[in-house]
Design a protein around this motif. Structure first.
Motif, PDB file in Angstrom:
ATOM      1  N   SER A 169       7.816 -18.307   4.503  1.00  0.00           N
ATOM      2  CA  SER A 169       7.069 -18.574   5.529  1.00  0.00           C
ATOM      3  C   SER A 169       6.748 -16.843   6.074  1.00  0.00           C
ATOM      4  CB  SER A 169       8.668 -18.900   6.646  1.00  0.00           C
ATOM      5  OG  SER A 169       8.803 -19.934   7.032  1.00  0.00           O
ATOM      6  N   THR A 170       5.477 -16.638   6.466  1.00  0.00           N
ATOM      7  CA  THR A 170       5.226 -15.594   6.747  1.00  0.00           C
ATOM      8  C   THR A 170       3.660 -15.328   7.365  1.00  0.00           C
ATOM      9  OG1 THR A 170       4.549 -13.301   5.568  1.00  0.00           O
ATOM     10  CG2 THR A 170       3.532 -15.345   4.284  1.00  0.00           C
ATOM     11  N   ARG A 171       3.182 -13.804   7.438  1.00  0.00           N
ATOM     12  CA  ARG A 171       1.853 -14.118   8.674  1.00  0.00           C
ATOM     13  C   ARG A 171       1.358 -13.512   7.327  1.00  0.00           C
ATOM     14  NH1 ARG A 171       2.709 -15.819  13.749  1.00  0.00           N
ATOM     15  NH2 ARG A 171       5.231 -16.157  15.088  1.00  0.00           N
ATOM     16  N   PHE A 172      -0.384 -13.601   7.929  1.00  0.00           N
ATOM     17  CA  PHE A 172      -1.190 -12.326   7.670  1.00  0.00           C
ATOM     18  C   PHE A 172      -1.556 -11.437   8.062  1.00  0.00           C
ATOM     19  CE2 PHE A 172      -5.270 -10.787   7.435  1.00  0.00           C
ATOM     20  CZ  PHE A 172      -5.811 -10.741   6.132  1.00  0.00           C
ATOM     21  N   GLY A 173      -0.679 -11.047   8.947  1.00  0.00           N
ATOM     22  CA  GLY A 173      -0.903 -10.306  10.042  1.00  0.00           C
ATOM     23  C   GLY A 173       0.587  -8.805   9.412  1.00  0.00           C
ATOM     24  N   TYR A 174       1.079  -9.702   9.184  1.00  0.00           N
ATOM     25  CA  TYR A 174       2.348  -8.850   8.502  1.00  0.00           C
ATOM     26  C   TYR A 174       1.830  -7.406   7.120  1.00  0.00           C
ATOM     27  CZ  TYR A 174       5.683 -11.635  10.102  1.00  0.00           C
ATOM     28  OH  TYR A 174       6.497 -12.527  11.328  1.00  0.00           O
ATOM     29  N   GLN A 187      -6.489   5.827   9.862  1.00  0.00           N
ATOM     30  CA  GLN A 187      -7.190   5.604   9.842  1.00  0.00           C
ATOM     31  C   GLN A 187      -6.530   3.741  10.017  1.00  0.00           C
ATOM     32  OE1 GLN A 187      -9.933   6.643   7.783  1.00  0.00           O
ATOM     33  NE2 GLN A 187     -11.771   7.398   9.428  1.00  0.00           N
ATOM     34  N   ALA A 188      -5.579   3.809   8.260  1.00  0.00           N
ATOM     35  CA  ALA A 188      -5.434   2.506   8.103  1.00  0.00           C
ATOM     36  C   ALA A 188      -4.167   2.199   9.352  1.00  0.00           C
ATOM     37  CB  ALA A 188      -4.421   2.985   6.971  1.00  0.00           C
ATOM     38  N   ALA A 189      -3.682   2.799   9.936  1.00  0.00           N
ATOM     39  CA  ALA A 189      -2.320   2.840  11.093  1.00  0.00           C
ATOM     40  C   ALA A 189      -3.120   2.500  12.824  1.00  0.00           C
ATOM     41  CB  ALA A 189      -1.350   3.303  11.070  1.00  0.00           C
ATOM     42  N   THR A 190      -4.605   2.428  12.361  1.00  0.00           N
ATOM     43  CA  THR A 190      -5.246   2.480  13.766  1.00  0.00           C
ATOM     44  C   THR A 190      -6.309   1.981  14.327  1.00  0.00           C
ATOM     45  OG1 THR A 190      -6.126   4.274  13.397  1.00  0.00           O
ATOM     46  CG2 THR A 190      -4.100   4.571  14.822  1.00  0.00           C
ATOM     47  N   VAL A 191      -7.388   2.079  13.512  1.00  0.00           N
ATOM     48  CA  VAL A 191      -8.519   1.745  13.264  1.00  0.00           C
ATOM     49  C   VAL A 191      -8.763   0.543  12.327  1.00  0.00           C
ATOM     50  CG1 VAL A 191     -10.019   2.980  13.731  1.00  0.00           C
ATOM     51  CG2 VAL A 191     -10.154   3.413  11.739  1.00  0.00           C
ATOM     52  N   LEU A 192      -8.113   0.061  11.513  1.00  0.00           N
ATOM     53  CA  LEU A 192      -8.117  -1.407  10.899  1.00  0.00           C
ATOM     54  C   LEU A 192      -8.264  -2.331  11.357  1.00  0.00           C
ATOM     55  CD1 LEU A 192      -8.313  -1.112   7.040  1.00  0.00           C
ATOM     56  CD2 LEU A 192      -5.990  -1.696   7.306  1.00  0.00           C
ATOM     57  N   PRO A 193      -8.755  -2.912  11.538  1.00  0.00           N
ATOM     58  CA  PRO A 193      -9.424  -4.232  12.485  1.00  0.00           C
ATOM     59  C   PRO A 193      -7.974  -5.220  12.375  1.00  0.00           C
ATOM     60  CG  PRO A 193     -11.207  -4.664  10.469  1.00  0.00           C
ATOM     61  CD  PRO A 193      -9.978  -2.985  10.600  1.00  0.00           C
ATOM     62  N   ILE A 194      -7.475  -5.082  11.088  1.00  0.00           N
ATOM     63  CA  ILE A 194      -5.321  -5.595  11.093  1.00  0.00           C
ATOM     64  C   ILE A 194      -4.612  -5.365  11.514  1.00  0.00           C
ATOM     65  CG2 ILE A 194      -4.198  -4.675   9.022  1.00  0.00           C
ATOM     66  CD1 ILE A 194      -3.305  -7.272   8.147  1.00  0.00           C
ATOM     67  N   CYS A 195      -4.780  -3.832  11.879  1.00  0.00           N
ATOM     68  CA  CYS A 195      -4.131  -2.978  13.038  1.00  0.00           C
ATOM     69  C   CYS A 195      -4.098  -3.075  14.379  1.00  0.00           C
ATOM     70  CB  CYS A 195      -3.943  -1.350  12.645  1.00  0.00           C
ATOM     71  SG  CYS A 195      -3.225  -1.521  10.486  1.00  0.00           S
ATOM     72  N   ALA A 196      -5.507  -2.557  14.943  1.00  0.00           N
ATOM     73  CA  ALA A 196      -5.857  -3.197  16.132  1.00  0.00           C
ATOM     74  C   ALA A 196      -6.115  -4.349  16.002  1.00  0.00           C
ATOM     75  CB  ALA A 196      -7.752  -2.324  16.306  1.00  0.00           C
ATOM     76  N   LEU A 197      -6.816  -5.476  16.379  1.00  0.00           N
ATOM     77  CA  LEU A 197      -6.322  -6.991  16.226  1.00  0.00           C
ATOM     78  C   LEU A 197      -4.519  -6.941  16.921  1.00  0.00           C
ATOM     79  CD1 LEU A 197      -7.242 -10.092  16.659  1.00  0.00           C
ATOM     80  CD2 LEU A 197      -6.831 -10.151  14.451  1.00  0.00           C
ATOM     81  N   THR A 198      -3.645  -6.747  16.283  1.00  0.00           N
ATOM     82  CA  THR A 198      -2.351  -6.270  16.224  1.00  0.00           C
ATOM     83  C   THR A 198      -1.940  -5.932  17.702  1.00  0.00           C
ATOM     84  OG1 THR A 198      -2.309  -7.252  14.018  1.00  0.00           O
ATOM     85  CG2 THR A 198      -0.177  -6.829  14.687  1.00  0.00           C
TER      86      THR A 198
END
Length: 448
Positions: free
Chosen positions: A408-413, A230-241
């Motif tokens: 320099s970094t991104r929230f998505g990381y 779930q953490a690698a798939t449906v978590l919004p930060i992963c699904a959005l990315t």
């Protein structure tokens, strides 16, 4: 005591989280995950300034809402019929798969089709960068433009002239270089790579038949594995990315696969998996380093290093031979802030705030980042990780510190440490007694 000898007997998470995670058979956390994700997706659809993100939110909010209602139904069934199959682990896996399909794959395909039909607001810049890299690889033998070629581009296009990835990432852009249609969108192939890596990882961790384990252990194993997926798939930060950009997801999935192979005592294959990830993106290199140290504790350091180091080096050699200056400009100068243009990655983490708010802030942030790296190196030297669980936790917390302190970094990381730390409990083996290169003195001390 030399290293993590007690790690195999120690739970990777503190008891309050274990209590919460197992509440109502895991459904309590499922409900919270999907409910919060619904709110996040809805807010993204309304407020995001990035059009691909808004489009994702409009579709994903519905998918998360349906998942929330499905879990509520499961909780009601569990209350009135505790043995109902629809409230059991199998149903949780099904809902997770359907949620990933509706919140990541469906918006991805929708945006890919819209883009193929002429919409220019249906992909983030990294999608274009990877596809351009694939075209250059096919035509010139290197995915990189040299500094002179980038300087000759119009100022507004110079940023897209950079390819700040390892050479292997260009492979995902090759289909688009051959034919221009929706299924050659690089995100489609990011999703394929992610799905394959995760499927192999799950199969590796479930290789021990549940019938060979006590019922309680088998249930805990599957529950922890589901939470990691779930953490690698449906978590919004992963699904959005994945739906809007996607290049980080196959790298993450390969890291999880490498750690799963380490947990099942396959160091050579773990090295190959992390080596493929390292040939795609630099984010996999710290994980490779920690895995090599883990391999050394099992007299398998050479086997791990052969793939972990060999594959990234093999990917770099052709690009270096074709145009070493272009390779240096894209892979070193640009990420370090010395390119013709600067990276737009400026999320408000401590490192960025320090770099922009203090005199000589970049030096201060760099010093803090180096200090964190030294602390992790000392930890690895003094207490090398002897289990896949310990290895994963070091990687997760180490990447979290690096992301927080990079100028320099991104929230998505954040998807990397979040997924790694949630993956760790799934790597706990019922019998985890590694063959180590050093004696386990703690066991002798205890017996004495």
């Amino acid at each position: 005591m030399i290293a993590d000898a007690p790690t195999a007997r120690r739970r990777p998470w503190p008891w309050p989280w274990r209590t919460l995670d197992t509440a109502a058979g895991g459904l309590a956390v499922d409900l919270g995950l999907y409910a919060v994700s619904t709110i996040f997706a809805a807010i993204t659809a309304v407020t995001s300034t990035l059009l691909p993100h808004r489009a994702w939110g409009a579709v994903a909010a519905v998918g998360y809402l349906v998942a929330t209602l499905a879990v509520i139904t499961q909780l009601l069934l569990r209350r009135h019929r505790p043995t109902a199959r629809l409230a059991g682990p199998g149903a949780r896996w099904t809902i997770t798969g359907l949620t990933w399909a509706s919140t990541a794959l469906l918006p991805l395909l929708w945006q890919s089709i819209d883009r193929a039909n002429g919409r220019t607001d249906r992909a983030q810049e990294e999608v274009l960068v990877v596809e351009h890299a694939g075209t250059r690889l096919l035509e010139h033998g290197t995915p990189y433009l040299g500094p002179d070629a980038i300087a000759a581009l119009p100022p507004a296009e110079q940023l897209l002239g950079y390819t700040p990835y390892q050479p292997g990432m260009a492979i995902f852009g090759l289909p688009r270089a051959l034919i221009d249609t929706w299924w050659t969108d690089s995100r489609v192939w990011f999703a394929v790579g992610t799905l394959l890596a995760l499927a192999v990882a799950v199969a590796a961790l479930r290789a021990t038949p549940a019938t060979a384990l006590p019922a309680q252990q088998a249930h805990r194993r599957d529950a922890a594995l589901l939470r990691g997926v779930q953490a690698a798939t449906v978590l919004p930060i992963c699904a959005l990315t994945l739906a809007t950009g996607g290049d980080d997801l196959p790298v993450l999935a390969l890291c999880l696969l490498a750690l799963a192979l380490a947990a099942t005592d396959r160091p050579g294959r773990a090295g190959l998996a992390i080596g493929v990830a390292g040939a795609l993106k630099l984010f996999a290199w710290p994980v490779a380093l920690v895995l090599i140290v883990w391999g050394l504790t099992r007299r398998a350091g050479t086997r791990v290093a052969a793939g972990a180091i060999g594959l990234p080096v093999a990917a770099l050699i052709p690009a270096m031979l074709v145009d070493s200056d272009a390779l240096t400009e894209n892979v070193l100068r640009f990420p370090l802030g010395h390119g013709l243009v600067t990276s737009p990655a400026q999320s408000p983490f401590p490192g960025h705030l320090i770099a922009t708010a203090l005199p000589a802030g970049r030096l201060v942030a760099a010093a803090l980042l180096v200090a964190a790296g030294v602390a992790i190196a000392v930890r690895l030297a003094r207490r090398p990780p002897r289990t896949a669980v310990a290895t994963t936790l070091i990687c997760g917390y180490g990447l979290l510190a690096a992301i927080a302190l990079m100028p320099s970094t991104r929230f998505g990381y954040l998807l990397y440490p979040m997924a790694l730390l949630t993956w760790a409990p799934a790597l706990h083996r019922p019998v985890d007694t590694p063959t180590t290169a050093l004696p386990d003195l703690s066991a002798r001390t205890t017996s004495a």
